[in-house]
Design an enzyme around this catalytic site. Sequence first.
Site, PDB file in Angstrom:
ATOM      1  N   TYR A 175      19.981  -6.695  53.585  1.00  0.00           N
ATOM      2  CA  TYR A 175      19.983  -7.802  52.624  1.00  0.00           C
ATOM      3  C   TYR A 175      20.277  -7.297  51.207  1.00  0.00           C
ATOM      4  O   TYR A 175      21.264  -7.653  50.603  1.00  0.00           O
ATOM      5  CB  TYR A 175      18.610  -8.501  52.575  1.00  0.00           C
ATOM      6  CG  TYR A 175      18.104  -9.129  53.842  1.00  0.00           C
ATOM      7  CD1 TYR A 175      18.935  -9.405  54.918  1.00  0.00           C
ATOM      8  CD2 TYR A 175      16.754  -9.492  53.946  1.00  0.00           C
ATOM      9  CE1 TYR A 175      18.439 -10.000  56.065  1.00  0.00           C
ATOM     10  CE2 TYR A 175      16.257 -10.093  55.085  1.00  0.00           C
ATOM     11  CZ  TYR A 175      17.090 -10.349  56.138  1.00  0.00           C
ATOM     12  OH  TYR A 175      16.596 -10.934  57.260  1.00  0.00           O
ATOM     13  N   SER A 176      19.340  -6.469  50.659  1.00  0.00           N
ATOM     14  CA  SER A 176      19.375  -6.129  49.226  1.00  0.00           C
ATOM     15  C   SER A 176      20.605  -5.318  48.852  1.00  0.00           C
ATOM     16  O   SER A 176      21.080  -4.492  49.633  1.00  0.00           O
ATOM     17  CB  SER A 176      18.148  -5.314  48.855  1.00  0.00           C
ATOM     18  OG  SER A 176      16.993  -5.999  49.194  1.00  0.00           O
ATOM     19  N   SER A 200      15.184  -0.250  54.934  1.00  0.00           N
ATOM     20  CA  SER A 200      14.198   0.488  55.722  1.00  0.00           C
ATOM     21  C   SER A 200      14.772   0.785  57.100  1.00  0.00           C
ATOM     22  O   SER A 200      15.420  -0.082  57.706  1.00  0.00           O
ATOM     23  CB  SER A 200      12.911  -0.329  55.888  1.00  0.00           C
ATOM     24  OG  SER A 200      12.415  -0.708  54.639  1.00  0.00           O
ATOM     25  N   GLU A 211       9.455 -12.680  58.174  1.00  0.00           N
ATOM     26  CA  GLU A 211       9.096 -11.414  57.533  1.00  0.00           C
ATOM     27  C   GLU A 211       7.855 -11.596  56.656  1.00  0.00           C
ATOM     28  O   GLU A 211       6.918 -10.802  56.707  1.00  0.00           O
ATOM     29  CB  GLU A 211      10.276 -10.925  56.681  1.00  0.00           C
ATOM     30  CG  GLU A 211      10.047  -9.550  56.095  1.00  0.00           C
ATOM     31  CD  GLU A 211      11.233  -9.043  55.276  1.00  0.00           C
ATOM     32  OE1 GLU A 211      12.258  -9.735  55.196  1.00  0.00           O
ATOM     33  OE2 GLU A 211      11.101  -7.944  54.714  1.00  0.00           O
TER      34      GLU A 211
HETATM   35  C1  LIG Z   1       9.122  -0.538  50.746  1.00  0.00           C
HETATM   36  C2  LIG Z   1      10.299  -1.461  50.623  1.00  0.00           C
HETATM   37  C3  LIG Z   1      11.076  -1.721  51.742  1.00  0.00           C
HETATM   38  C4  LIG Z   1      12.201  -2.530  51.618  1.00  0.00           C
HETATM   39  N1  LIG Z   1      12.949  -2.720  52.743  1.00  0.00           N
HETATM   40  C5  LIG Z   1      14.082  -3.445  52.641  1.00  0.00           C
HETATM   41  C6  LIG Z   1      14.935  -3.584  53.770  1.00  0.00           C
HETATM   42  O1  LIG Z   1      14.652  -3.087  54.858  1.00  0.00           O
HETATM   43  N2  LIG Z   1      16.084  -4.277  53.627  1.00  0.00           N
HETATM   44  C7  LIG Z   1      16.432  -4.855  52.441  1.00  0.00           C
HETATM   45  O2  LIG Z   1      17.483  -5.497  52.390  1.00  0.00           O
HETATM   46  N3  LIG Z   1      15.649  -4.744  51.345  1.00  0.00           N
HETATM   47  C8  LIG Z   1      14.476  -4.040  51.422  1.00  0.00           C
HETATM   48  N4  LIG Z   1      13.688  -3.895  50.309  1.00  0.00           N
HETATM   49  C9  LIG Z   1      14.169  -4.445  49.042  1.00  0.00           C
HETATM   50  C10 LIG Z   1      13.347  -5.581  48.502  1.00  0.00           C
HETATM   51  O3  LIG Z   1      13.440  -6.730  49.282  1.00  0.00           O
HETATM   52  C11 LIG Z   1      13.817  -5.794  47.066  1.00  0.00           C
HETATM   53  O4  LIG Z   1      13.522  -4.610  46.357  1.00  0.00           O
HETATM   54  C12 LIG Z   1      13.127  -6.960  46.404  1.00  0.00           C
HETATM   55  O5  LIG Z   1      13.564  -8.161  46.983  1.00  0.00           O
HETATM   56  C13 LIG Z   1      13.310  -6.984  44.888  1.00  0.00           C
HETATM   57  O6  LIG Z   1      14.648  -6.929  44.521  1.00  0.00           O
HETATM   58  P1  LIG Z   1      15.197  -5.875  43.432  1.00  0.00           P
HETATM   59  O7  LIG Z   1      14.604  -4.541  43.786  1.00  0.00           O
HETATM   60  O8  LIG Z   1      16.673  -5.999  43.373  1.00  0.00           O
HETATM   61  O9  LIG Z   1      14.541  -6.330  42.070  1.00  0.00           O
HETATM   62  P2  LIG Z   1      15.141  -7.374  40.957  1.00  0.00           P
HETATM   63  O10 LIG Z   1      15.665  -8.540  41.705  1.00  0.00           O
HETATM   64  O11 LIG Z   1      16.125  -6.565  40.148  1.00  0.00           O
HETATM   65  O12 LIG Z   1      13.877  -7.715  40.167  1.00  0.00           O
HETATM   66  C14 LIG Z   1      13.327  -6.872  39.151  1.00  0.00           C
HETATM   67  C15 LIG Z   1      12.060  -7.554  38.627  1.00  0.00           C
HETATM   68  O13 LIG Z   1      12.380  -8.819  38.041  1.00  0.00           O
HETATM   69  C16 LIG Z   1      11.612  -9.852  38.647  1.00  0.00           C
HETATM   70  N5  LIG Z   1      12.419 -11.069  38.797  1.00  0.00           N
HETATM   71  C17 LIG Z   1      13.702 -11.161  39.215  1.00  0.00           C
HETATM   72  N6  LIG Z   1      14.106 -12.437  39.271  1.00  0.00           N
HETATM   73  C18 LIG Z   1      13.047 -13.180  38.875  1.00  0.00           C
HETATM   74  C19 LIG Z   1      12.825 -14.580  38.741  1.00  0.00           C
HETATM   75  N7  LIG Z   1      13.766 -15.477  39.010  1.00  0.00           N
HETATM   76  N8  LIG Z   1      11.589 -14.986  38.324  1.00  0.00           N
HETATM   77  C20 LIG Z   1      10.605 -14.094  38.043  1.00  0.00           C
HETATM   78  N9  LIG Z   1      10.766 -12.756  38.153  1.00  0.00           N
HETATM   79  C21 LIG Z   1      11.955 -12.311  38.566  1.00  0.00           C
HETATM   80  C22 LIG Z   1      11.240  -9.312  40.011  1.00  0.00           C
HETATM   81  O14 LIG Z   1      10.072  -9.924  40.509  1.00  0.00           O
HETATM   82  C23 LIG Z   1      11.017  -7.831  39.708  1.00  0.00           C
HETATM   83  O15 LIG Z   1       9.727  -7.607  39.207  1.00  0.00           O
HETATM   84  C24 LIG Z   1      12.538  -3.113  50.382  1.00  0.00           C
HETATM   85  C25 LIG Z   1      11.748  -2.869  49.252  1.00  0.00           C
HETATM   86  C26 LIG Z   1      10.642  -2.048  49.367  1.00  0.00           C
HETATM   87  C27 LIG Z   1       9.806  -1.805  48.154  1.00  0.00           C
END
Ligand SMILES: Cc1cc2nc3c(=O)[nH]c(=O)nc-3n(C[C@H](O)[C@H](O)[C@H](O)COP(=O)(O)OP(=O)(O)OC[C@H]3O[C@@H](n4cnc5c(N)ncnc54)[C@H](O)[C@@H]3O)c2cc1C
Length: 405
Positions: A126-127, A159, A242
Site C-alpha cells: 500500500y504505502s 512488512s 487489518e
Molecule cells: C511497523 C509498521 C509496519 C507497516 N507495515 C506496512 C505494510 O506492511 N504495508 C504497507 O503498505 N504499509 C505499512 N506500514 C506503513 C503505514 O501504514 C504508514 O506508515 C502509515 O499509514 C502512515 O503513513 P506515512 O508514514 O506516509 O505518514 P504521513 O502520511 O506522511 O504522515 C505523517 C504524519 O502526519 C499525520 N497526518 C497525515 N495526514 C493527516 C491528516 N489528514 N490529518 C491529521 N494528521 C495527518 C500522520 O498522522 C503522521 O503523524 C507500516 C508501518 C509501520 C510503522
Amino acid sequence: MADALKPVSDDDLRQEVRAWLAANWHMKVADLNEFRTTPAYREWLNKVVDARWAAPRWPVEWFGRAMSDEQGYIIEQEFNRVGAPGSGMDRTQLYANTALAYGTPELKQAVIPGILRGEIAMCLLYSEPGAGSDLAAVRTRAEDNGAGWTVNGQKIWTSSAATADYGMLVARTDWDKPKHQGLSFFFLPMKQKGVEVRPLRQITNESHFNEVFFTNAKVPRENLLGKLGEGWKVLQTALAYERSAMGERARGPRRAGADAADSDLIALARRSGKLNDPAFRQELARTIAYRQLNELNTARAKAGLEQSSSSSIMSLGKLAMSRILHEEARLRTAMLGAESMLQGAEHPLADDANFLSLNAYFTSIGGGTDQIQRNIISERVLGMPKEQEVDRNIPFRSVRTEKAT
Ligand SMILES: Cc1cc2nc3c(=O)[nH]c(=O)nc-3n(C[C@H](O)[C@H](O)[C@H](O)COP(=O)(O)OP(=O)(O)OC[C@H]3O[C@@H](n4cnc5c(N)ncnc54)[C@H](O)[C@@H]3O)c2cc1C
C-alpha cells in the site's frame, strides 16, 4: 465430522469443539509467535482447516460451516481456552477475507486454501514515499498489457516483503480520473523478475519491513480484485480487517522464555513494591480497565460487522489499543525506575519494557496513524464535518505534487 450444514445448538457445538480439541491438541505452547514459525504449526493448521474450525462463518465450499457470528465465537473461545491457534480466521485473516470477498474464481482457488493452511505468505503493498496516510495518492502504476498488467513504481514500509509469495497491491490504473477512482487492487506475485525487495531497519532494531521496487513486474488478468478502477472500495474492506485485528492484538515481550508472571503488570507492580502505592494503583487499574473495555468494545463492533463491509467502529479499537500499549509501556518503565536504563539479556525486565515502549509505535502508525483514526472517528462515527480535500474531484494527472510525474 458433523454435517457442516446441519444446524447445531450452542451447547452441542461447544461439546463438539471441546471433544475435538481434547483428541487433537496436545501441545503446550509458551510463545505463539515462535510456534507459528515451526512445521508443527503448519501441520496443526492443516488439521484445523480440514475440520472446518478455521473459518466456521464462511460458506461450506470454502472450508466453513456457514455459521453465525456468535457460534464462531464459541469455537474461538474453546480454542483460546486451551491455547490452540488457528480458529477465527474468518474475522482476522485479512488476505483470505479480501480474496474471498473480491477475488475471481481462479484467484480464490489459487490462494485461499494456501493462505488458510499457512503455505502462502503475503504482504501489503500500500504505502509509498508520498502516500501513507493518504493512500488515494499512490503513484505506482499498473498498465494493461493484454494478458494482464505491467507494474512500475515503489512501495515502502512493506512488512514481510522478503518472504511473501503475493502482495496485495494498490496501484493507479487511470490517471484521468480523480484520485480515489483511478485505483485498482491486485494480488501481485512477489517471486518474479521485476520485484526488488530492500530491507529497512526499525526503531526496535528488527528488520521486518522493506522498500519494494517494481520494474515491469507482471500481474495476470485473474489477479484483479473487484472491478478495474474500484480498488479504493476493496482497500477499505481490507483495511477494516487489518484495523480490527490490530485493535485486539498486542505483541508481548520480545524474549522467548520471558517469565510470564513477571511480564504481567500486576506481578511487576508487586515485585517493584508499587502495588500498595495508592496513586500508582489508580493508574494500574485504569490501564487494565481500558484493556478490558477495549476487548468488550471490539467484540461488540465485530458482532455488527457484516462480512466484506468496512466498519469505522474498528478505528476506535485500533486507536484504543495504541493508547493502551503506550500506557502499559510507560507503567512498566515507571515500575522499573532506574533499572529501565539497562538493556540486553542480563536485564530482561528492562529489555522488555524498552522494547514494548518502542514497539507501541507499531500500533500508532501501521494500518493508519492515530491522527488518521481520530479523523475517521470524528467524520464517520461522530458525524463531524469532513476534512477539506482540495484534490478530491480533479483528474489525478492534474494534482499538484512536489515531484513531476
Ligand atoms: C511497523 C509498521 C509496519 C507497516 N507495515 C506496512 C505494510 O506492511 N504495508 C504497507 O503498505 N504499509 C505499512 N506500514 C506503513 C503505514 O501504514 C504508514 O506508515 C502509515 O499509514 C502512515 O503513513 P506515512 O508514514 O506516509 O505518514 P504521513 O502520511 O506522511 O504522515 C505523517 C504524519 O502526519 C499525520 N497526518 C497525515 N495526514 C493527516 C491528516 N489528514 N490529518 C491529521 N494528521 C495527518 C500522520 O498522522 C503522521 O503523524 C507500516 C508501518 C509501520 C510503522
